[in-house]
Motif scaffolding. Structure first.
Motif, PDB file in Angstrom:
ATOM      1  N   ASN A 116       0.819  -1.175  -0.220  1.00 29.13           N
ATOM      2  CA  ASN A 116      -0.122  -0.042  -0.004  1.00 29.13           C
ATOM      3  C   ASN A 116       0.867   1.153  -0.084  1.00 29.13           C
ATOM      4  O   ASN A 116       0.177   2.364  -0.118  1.00 29.13           O
ATOM      5  CB  ASN A 116      -1.057  -0.057   1.062  1.00 29.13           C
ATOM      6  CG  ASN A 116      -0.277   0.223   2.587  1.00 29.13           C
ATOM      7  OD1 ASN A 116       0.818   0.367   2.445  1.00 29.13           O
ATOM      8  ND2 ASN A 116      -0.860  -0.374   3.535  1.00 29.13           N
ATOM      9  N   GLY A 117       2.187   1.082  -0.033  1.00 28.36           N
ATOM     10  CA  GLY A 117       3.148   2.375  -0.082  1.00 28.36           C
ATOM     11  C   GLY A 117       3.033   3.176   1.199  1.00 28.36           C
ATOM     12  O   GLY A 117       3.721   4.264   1.293  1.00 28.36           O
ATOM     13  N   MET A 118       2.508   2.753   2.338  1.00 28.80           N
ATOM     14  CA  MET A 118       2.457   3.300   3.639  1.00 28.80           C
ATOM     15  C   MET A 118       3.899   3.642   4.091  1.00 28.80           C
ATOM     16  O   MET A 118       4.675   2.460   3.967  1.00 28.80           O
ATOM     17  CB  MET A 118       1.706   2.678   4.701  1.00 28.80           C
ATOM     18  CG  MET A 118       1.478   3.410   5.884  1.00 28.80           C
ATOM     19  SD  MET A 118       0.486   4.792   5.849  1.00 28.80           S
ATOM     20  CE  MET A 118      -1.131   4.173   5.710  1.00 28.80           C
ATOM     21  N   ILE A 119       4.267   5.087   4.453  1.00 31.42           N
ATOM     22  CA  ILE A 119       5.706   5.017   4.940  1.00 31.42           C
ATOM     23  C   ILE A 119       5.554   5.002   6.577  1.00 31.42           C
ATOM     24  O   ILE A 119       4.722   5.409   7.214  1.00 31.42           O
ATOM     25  CB  ILE A 119       6.014   6.660   4.678  1.00 31.42           C
ATOM     26  CG1 ILE A 119       6.307   6.741   3.128  1.00 31.42           C
ATOM     27  CG2 ILE A 119       7.555   7.005   5.490  1.00 31.42           C
ATOM     28  CD1 ILE A 119       7.531   5.711   2.796  1.00 31.42           C
ATOM     29  N   ASN A 120       6.857   4.265   7.055  1.00 30.11           N
ATOM     30  CA  ASN A 120       7.043   4.509   8.556  1.00 30.11           C
ATOM     31  C   ASN A 120       8.596   5.010   8.856  1.00 30.11           C
ATOM     32  O   ASN A 120       9.308   4.671   8.122  1.00 30.11           O
ATOM     33  CB  ASN A 120       7.089   3.031   8.970  1.00 30.11           C
ATOM     34  CG  ASN A 120       7.173   2.862  10.539  1.00 30.11           C
ATOM     35  OD1 ASN A 120       8.096   2.198  11.070  1.00 30.11           O
ATOM     36  ND2 ASN A 120       6.306   3.392  11.448  1.00 30.11           N
ATOM     37  N   TRP A 121       8.362   6.190   9.789  1.00 24.62           N
ATOM     38  CA  TRP A 121       9.534   6.341  10.440  1.00 24.62           C
ATOM     39  C   TRP A 121       9.358   5.926  11.997  1.00 24.62           C
ATOM     40  O   TRP A 121       8.617   5.991  12.702  1.00 24.62           O
ATOM     41  CB  TRP A 121       9.686   7.684  10.463  1.00 24.62           C
ATOM     42  CG  TRP A 121       9.648   8.828   9.241  1.00 24.62           C
ATOM     43  CD1 TRP A 121       9.766   7.952   7.950  1.00 24.62           C
ATOM     44  CD2 TRP A 121       9.707  10.281   9.021  1.00 24.62           C
ATOM     45  NE1 TRP A 121       9.855   8.786   6.815  1.00 24.62           N
ATOM     46  CE2 TRP A 121       9.724  10.099   7.570  1.00 24.62           C
ATOM     47  CE3 TRP A 121       9.776  11.143  10.047  1.00 24.62           C
ATOM     48  CZ2 TRP A 121       9.977  11.505   7.172  1.00 24.62           C
ATOM     49  CZ3 TRP A 121       9.827  12.379   9.262  1.00 24.62           C
ATOM     50  CH2 TRP A 121       9.984  12.602   7.903  1.00 24.62           C
ATOM     51  N   GLY A 122      10.507   4.992  12.444  1.00 26.12           N
ATOM     52  CA  GLY A 122      10.562   4.652  13.596  1.00 26.12           C
ATOM     53  C   GLY A 122      11.892   4.326  14.171  1.00 26.12           C
ATOM     54  O   GLY A 122      12.732   4.259  13.585  1.00 26.12           O
ATOM     55  N   MET A 123      12.037   4.682  15.479  1.00 26.21           N
ATOM     56  CA  MET A 123      13.418   4.198  16.219  1.00 26.21           C
ATOM     57  C   MET A 123      13.749   3.113  16.566  1.00 26.21           C
ATOM     58  O   MET A 123      13.121   2.329  17.502  1.00 26.21           O
ATOM     59  CB  MET A 123      13.293   5.272  17.481  1.00 26.21           C
ATOM     60  CG  MET A 123      13.261   6.813  16.665  1.00 26.21           C
ATOM     61  SD  MET A 123      13.722   7.916  18.297  1.00 26.21           S
ATOM     62  CE  MET A 123      13.557   9.278  17.504  1.00 26.21           C
ATOM     63  N   TYR A 124      14.623   2.273  15.830  1.00 25.54           N
ATOM     64  CA  TYR A 124      15.122   0.959  16.004  1.00 25.54           C
ATOM     65  C   TYR A 124      16.546   1.016  16.118  1.00 25.54           C
ATOM     66  O   TYR A 124      16.943   1.390  15.080  1.00 25.54           O
ATOM     67  CB  TYR A 124      14.541  -0.005  14.834  1.00 25.54           C
ATOM     68  CG  TYR A 124      13.052   0.063  14.455  1.00 25.54           C
ATOM     69  CD1 TYR A 124      11.801  -0.798  15.309  1.00 25.54           C
ATOM     70  CD2 TYR A 124      12.635   1.065  13.678  1.00 25.54           C
ATOM     71  CE1 TYR A 124      10.856  -0.687  14.765  1.00 25.54           C
ATOM     72  CE2 TYR A 124      11.269   1.159  13.306  1.00 25.54           C
ATOM     73  CZ  TYR A 124      10.539   0.485  14.058  1.00 25.54           C
ATOM     74  OH  TYR A 124       8.734   0.317  13.824  1.00 25.54           O
ATOM     75  N   ARG A 125      16.814   0.676  17.205  1.00 20.31           N
ATOM     76  CA  ARG A 125      18.473   0.698  17.490  1.00 20.31           C
ATOM     77  C   ARG A 125      19.256  -0.207  16.455  1.00 20.31           C
ATOM     78  O   ARG A 125      18.915  -1.090  16.032  1.00 20.31           O
ATOM     79  CB  ARG A 125      18.945   0.357  18.875  1.00 20.31           C
ATOM     80  CG  ARG A 125      18.959  -1.072  19.175  1.00 20.31           C
ATOM     81  CD  ARG A 125      19.089  -1.311  20.614  1.00 20.31           C
ATOM     82  NE  ARG A 125      19.466  -2.779  20.804  1.00 20.31           N
ATOM     83  CZ  ARG A 125      18.761  -3.409  21.790  1.00 20.31           C
ATOM     84  NH1 ARG A 125      18.016  -2.738  22.803  1.00 20.31           N
ATOM     85  NH2 ARG A 125      19.096  -4.651  22.231  1.00 20.31           N
ATOM     86  N   GLN A 126      20.394   0.496  16.129  1.00 18.34           N
ATOM     87  CA  GLN A 126      21.307  -0.319  15.240  1.00 18.34           C
ATOM     88  C   GLN A 126      22.891  -0.136  15.762  1.00 18.34           C
ATOM     89  O   GLN A 126      23.481   0.777  15.886  1.00 18.34           O
ATOM     90  CB  GLN A 126      21.208   0.513  13.759  1.00 18.34           C
ATOM     91  CG  GLN A 126      19.762   0.413  13.275  1.00 18.34           C
ATOM     92  CD  GLN A 126      19.615   1.086  12.066  1.00 18.34           C
ATOM     93  OE1 GLN A 126      20.061   2.355  12.029  1.00 18.34           O
ATOM     94  NE2 GLN A 126      19.234   0.634  10.816  1.00 18.34           N
TER      95      GLN A 126
END
Length: 482
Positions: A157-167
């Motif tokens: 569906n092309g929905m965008i997510n900005w999320g904080m995921y440690r790296q």
């Protein structure tokens, strides 16, 4: 357009913090190996101004900015408000802005995007060229991404997510970190990419503008690029990535592009967590393969340091979680007076004020918020009546200690969703993200005769208005300063 100051990047925000005495410029060289992390940790624990590091050992040309939003004062500044705004004032302004129509981002040409001033591709895209700090002693490695967000997109569906995921940095081309299945990115990755054995494009945005960081922490159903626009009152400027079609904030300091690899894991952790403990063991976790790195001239690395309260992860997550609960309860017509999640609880405890209009209203409140997508992140709900100031910890403790019956006022919820980071959870419960919840009902039963309801003895409850006003008018004349 917005009628308040907006900081388009961290460089402007740094100047704003300096203006209000919320910045300390550290000219002395600091070591990326523990020293920088230790400074930021102490700043968080003492609630001191943000440190702005001008020299980083081994990394000439790079700077760092620590604890950017670890206090309500800095959050108020980021929102363009009076730095001395109260928490209720900040909360009301946040709700006002985020109850408007979504504001879509504006795509700018790469030539106008500062984050494209330096572009490293292929073998030149080396993670060790960036000053990733060793944040805590005992961490499993260097964590480049502590105040950042990861951009991902639903393939259908092309929905965008900005999320904080440690790296965590594993090698020159690889980062590793946990992606929990119930998180928004986890639902995309495990629900759609992994079954198709398809790599998921990602872009890690390091040192974004302050309001994009606030949006990335918020559990809103609105795409974060649009949510940022709502907070700003105008569109955020974004630019297309070098190696995929994802779009990132044009004024961010550093962008890392690549793919999240399905059906491949590498060991990651331990790490000092937002709970204030090192909880998660070293285990196989999600793998990010790097294709490109872009950054600004003299890039400024943003650094957060998770630990005992209060850092920006705890403050912003508590703030936004509580206000999403407020929106949820108001949408159901519950007569609440407010919702406040204490950042000192590491976003585990929320206080809800309500007008006790009918029997069972506290249980209804708990059922609603524990039944929402927000619930894995917290496990304690305190419901107080409209005579209790939810922002005053002394009043909340008093209500909890005197109005909550030790048996009938406490309601347990077993076999509930949790996170693997809860320090109280057993190793088995952590492995399966199994949790539990509790409600503390601090309202007096409505079926008690009015004559039997205890009367609160306080300055504003047991004295006539004229006496209160007389005392307040003469307070300084009595010799008191405040």
């Amino acid at each position: 357009m917005a009628g308040y100051p907006i900081y388009k990047d961290n460089r402007e925000f740094i100047k704003g913090l300096e203006k209000y005495g919320e910045l300390v410029t550290v000219k002395q060289e600091v070591d990326w190996d523990l020293e920088m992390g230790a400074i930021v940790r102490r700043v968080c624990e003492k609630k001191l101004p943000s440190p702005y590091f001008k020299k980083i050992k081994d990394y000439p040309g790079f700077e760092a900015f620590g604890a950017p939003l670890a206090t309500y004062k800095r959050l108020a500044i980021a929102l363009g408000m009076d730095p001395d705004s109260t928490v209720p004032q900040i909360a009301d302004e946040y709700v006002r802005r985020t109850s408007s129509e979504p504001i879509h981002p504006v795509v700018v040409d790469k030539k106008k995007a500062p984050c494209k001033q330096h572009v490293l591709l292929g073998k030149d895209a080396d993670l060790f060229k960036l000053p990733g700090p060793m944040v805590h002693d005992g961490d499993g490695g260097r964590y480049l991404c502590t105040w950042h967000f990861v951009v991902s997109q639903d393939p259908d569906n092309g929905m965008i997510n900005w999320g904080m995921y440690r790296q965590m940095v594993f090698d020159e081309k690889t980062m590793v970190g946990p992606v929990l299945p119930f998180s928004d990115m986890g639902k995309m990755f495990y629900g759609k990419y992994v079954p198709r054995n398809k790599p998921m494009p990602f872009a890690s945005v390091i040192s974004c503008d302050p309001l994009a960081g606030v949006a990335a922490c918020a559990p809103s159903p609105i795409p974060e690029d649009q949510f940022t626009g709502m907070l700003m009152g105008k569109p955020i400027e974004v630019v297309k990535c070098e190696t995929c079609d994802l779009e990132v904030p044009a004024h961010a300091e550093i962008i890392i592009e690549g793919d999240v690899i399905p059906n491949l894991t590498i060991e990651e952790a331990p790490f000092g967590e937002y709970t204030g403990y090192r909880t998660s063991p070293r285990e196989p976790r999600t793998v990010y393969r790097v294709k490109a790195i872009t950054y600004r001239d003299n890039p400024i690395m943003a650094v957060s340091n998770m630990g005992v309260p209060t850092d920006e992860g705890q403050l912003l997550r508590s703030f936004s979680l509580g206000l999403e609960m407020r929106k949820l309860l108001e949408s159901q017509g519950i007569p609440i007076t407010g919702v406040f999640m204490l950042p000192e609880s590491t976003h585990h405890l929320v206080v809800v004020g309500v007008k006790p209009a009918y029997t069972g209203i506290a249980t209804q409140i708990a059922n609603l918020i524990y039944g929402s997508k927000l619930s894995p992140w917290f496990h304690m709900v305190i419901v107080v009546d409209d005579q209790t100031d939810i922002y005053d910890k002394d009043e909340v403790i008093h209500a909890l200690s005197t109005k909550c019956h030790p048996i009938t006022g406490i309601h347990k919820y077993e076999n509930a969703p949790g996170t693997p980071l809860n320090p109280f959870a057993s190793p088995e419960d952590r492995r399966w993200s199994k949790g539990a919840k509790v409600l503390f009902d601090c309202t007096f039963p409505l079926n008690w005769p009015k004559s039997d309801v205890p009367i609160k003895v306080a300055f504003n409850t047991v004295y006539p208005k004229e006496i209160q006003e007389k005392v307040l008018t003469n307070w300084k004349k009595y010799g008191f300063k405040d």
